[in-house]
Design a protein around this motif. Sequence first.
Motif, PDB file in Angstrom:
ATOM      1  N   GLU A   8       8.575 -45.584 -19.511  1.00  0.00           N
ATOM      2  CA  GLU A   8       8.383 -43.997 -19.246  1.00  0.00           C
ATOM      3  C   GLU A   8       9.009 -43.563 -17.799  1.00  0.00           C
ATOM      4  N   PHE A   9      10.502 -42.770 -18.241  1.00  0.00           N
ATOM      5  CA  PHE A   9      10.826 -42.274 -17.340  1.00  0.00           C
ATOM      6  C   PHE A   9      10.976 -40.956 -17.129  1.00  0.00           C
ATOM      7  N   GLU A  10      10.946 -40.458 -16.556  1.00  0.00           N
ATOM      8  CA  GLU A  10      12.149 -39.058 -16.128  1.00  0.00           C
ATOM      9  C   GLU A  10      13.301 -38.235 -15.719  1.00  0.00           C
ATOM     10  N   GLY A  11      13.269 -37.142 -16.799  1.00  0.00           N
ATOM     11  CA  GLY A  11      14.880 -37.437 -16.799  1.00  0.00           C
ATOM     12  C   GLY A  11      15.360 -35.822 -16.761  1.00  0.00           C
ATOM     13  N   LYS A  12      16.700 -35.865 -17.483  1.00  0.00           N
ATOM     14  CA  LYS A  12      16.814 -34.331 -17.569  1.00  0.00           C
ATOM     15  C   LYS A  12      17.882 -34.077 -18.751  1.00  0.00           C
ATOM     16  N   VAL A  13      17.805 -33.592 -19.614  1.00  0.00           N
ATOM     17  CA  VAL A  13      18.914 -33.438 -20.868  1.00  0.00           C
ATOM     18  C   VAL A  13      20.298 -32.931 -20.639  1.00  0.00           C
ATOM     19  N   VAL A  14      21.223 -33.791 -21.014  1.00  0.00           N
ATOM     20  CA  VAL A  14      22.650 -33.533 -20.488  1.00  0.00           C
ATOM     21  C   VAL A  14      23.202 -32.693 -21.878  1.00  0.00           C
ATOM     22  N   GLU A  15      22.410 -33.330 -22.988  1.00  0.00           N
ATOM     23  CA  GLU A  15      23.450 -33.526 -24.122  1.00  0.00           C
ATOM     24  C   GLU A  15      22.954 -33.111 -25.590  1.00  0.00           C
ATOM     25  N   VAL A  16      23.112 -32.441 -26.206  1.00  0.00           N
ATOM     26  CA  VAL A  16      21.860 -32.109 -27.618  1.00  0.00           C
ATOM     27  C   VAL A  16      23.165 -32.313 -28.592  1.00  0.00           C
ATOM     28  N   LEU A  17      22.565 -33.557 -29.072  1.00  0.00           N
ATOM     29  CA  LEU A  17      23.180 -34.040 -30.509  1.00  0.00           C
ATOM     30  C   LEU A  17      22.623 -33.361 -31.520  1.00  0.00           C
ATOM     31  N   VAL A  47      12.977 -27.666 -26.480  1.00  0.00           N
ATOM     32  CA  VAL A  47      13.456 -28.674 -26.165  1.00  0.00           C
ATOM     33  C   VAL A  47      14.914 -28.150 -26.156  1.00  0.00           C
ATOM     34  N   VAL A  48      15.781 -27.507 -24.481  1.00  0.00           N
ATOM     35  CA  VAL A  48      16.909 -27.030 -24.678  1.00  0.00           C
ATOM     36  C   VAL A  48      17.103 -28.428 -23.391  1.00  0.00           C
ATOM     37  N   LEU A  49      19.011 -27.388 -22.973  1.00  0.00           N
ATOM     38  CA  LEU A  49      19.901 -27.709 -22.342  1.00  0.00           C
ATOM     39  C   LEU A  49      19.255 -27.769 -20.689  1.00  0.00           C
ATOM     40  N   GLY A  50      19.087 -28.720 -20.207  1.00  0.00           N
ATOM     41  CA  GLY A  50      19.015 -28.574 -18.549  1.00  0.00           C
ATOM     42  C   GLY A  50      17.331 -28.965 -18.318  1.00  0.00           C
ATOM     43  N   ASP A  51      16.395 -29.106 -19.540  1.00  0.00           N
ATOM     44  CA  ASP A  51      15.000 -29.569 -19.190  1.00  0.00           C
ATOM     45  C   ASP A  51      14.540 -30.914 -18.545  1.00  0.00           C
ATOM     46  N   LYS A  52      13.858 -31.091 -18.173  1.00  0.00           N
ATOM     47  CA  LYS A  52      12.630 -32.130 -17.602  1.00  0.00           C
ATOM     48  C   LYS A  52      12.060 -32.314 -18.042  1.00  0.00           C
ATOM     49  N   VAL A  53      12.164 -33.582 -18.374  1.00  0.00           N
ATOM     50  CA  VAL A  53      11.926 -34.454 -19.518  1.00  0.00           C
ATOM     51  C   VAL A  53      10.899 -35.653 -19.252  1.00  0.00           C
ATOM     52  N   THR A  54       9.379 -36.047 -20.163  1.00  0.00           N
ATOM     53  CA  THR A  54       9.912 -37.590 -19.764  1.00  0.00           C
ATOM     54  C   THR A  54       9.920 -38.019 -21.125  1.00  0.00           C
ATOM     55  N   VAL A  55      10.484 -40.144 -20.928  1.00  0.00           N
ATOM     56  CA  VAL A  55      11.284 -40.255 -22.221  1.00  0.00           C
ATOM     57  C   VAL A  55      10.136 -41.630 -21.720  1.00  0.00           C
ATOM     58  N   ALA A  56       9.922 -41.707 -23.520  1.00  0.00           N
ATOM     59  CA  ALA A  56       9.523 -43.275 -23.694  1.00  0.00           C
ATOM     60  C   ALA A  56      10.459 -43.981 -23.977  1.00  0.00           C
ATOM     61  N   VAL A  57      10.069 -44.813 -23.447  1.00  0.00           N
ATOM     62  CA  VAL A  57      12.233 -45.950 -23.594  1.00  0.00           C
ATOM     63  C   VAL A  57      11.052 -47.766 -24.540  1.00  0.00           C
ATOM     64  N   SER A  58      11.473 -48.052 -25.116  1.00  0.00           N
ATOM     65  CA  SER A  58      11.337 -49.643 -25.417  1.00  0.00           C
ATOM     66  C   SER A  58      11.685 -50.913 -24.638  1.00  0.00           C
ATOM     67  N   PRO A  59      11.057 -51.119 -24.356  1.00  0.00           N
ATOM     68  CA  PRO A  59      11.617 -53.388 -23.663  1.00  0.00           C
ATOM     69  C   PRO A  59      12.318 -53.322 -24.565  1.00  0.00           C
ATOM     70  N   TYR A  60      12.550 -52.733 -25.502  1.00  0.00           N
ATOM     71  CA  TYR A  60      13.864 -53.904 -26.222  1.00  0.00           C
ATOM     72  C   TYR A  60      14.681 -53.279 -26.707  1.00  0.00           C
ATOM     73  N   ASP A  61      15.326 -52.377 -26.678  1.00  0.00           N
ATOM     74  CA  ASP A  61      16.043 -51.291 -25.827  1.00  0.00           C
ATOM     75  C   ASP A  61      16.366 -50.393 -25.270  1.00  0.00           C
ATOM     76  N   PRO A  62      16.804 -50.855 -24.383  1.00  0.00           N
ATOM     77  CA  PRO A  62      16.931 -49.005 -23.383  1.00  0.00           C
ATOM     78  C   PRO A  62      17.090 -48.445 -22.896  1.00  0.00           C
ATOM     79  N   THR A  63      18.264 -48.673 -24.643  1.00  0.00           N
ATOM     80  CA  THR A  63      19.202 -47.185 -24.255  1.00  0.00           C
ATOM     81  C   THR A  63      18.749 -46.751 -25.917  1.00  0.00           C
TER      82      THR A  63
END
Length: 72
Positions: A8-17, A47-63
């Motif tokens: 888990e990482f803390e991050g910020k939404v920088v773009e809505v795709l 979730v909108v642009l600029g929100d702070k979120v928690t992201v769960a990332v797989s150890p197999y594909d960190p992107t």
Amino acid sequence: MSSDDAIEFEGKVVEVLTGGTFKVNVAPGHDVIAKLAGKMRRYRIRVVLGDKVTVAVSPYDPTRGRITYRPR
């Protein structure tokens, strides 16, 4: 992969795709493409642009990851 294996990482939404995906900046120079987790979609948590979120990332594909939490 079980949910216990996710990092888990803390991050910020920088773009809505398109298609309900977001680009989240988790560290300087490291972006993750993330989708909303099932419970976030079920309870219609926005979730909108600029929100702070928690992201769960797989150890197999960190992107790629899932957005699991957005603080109020």
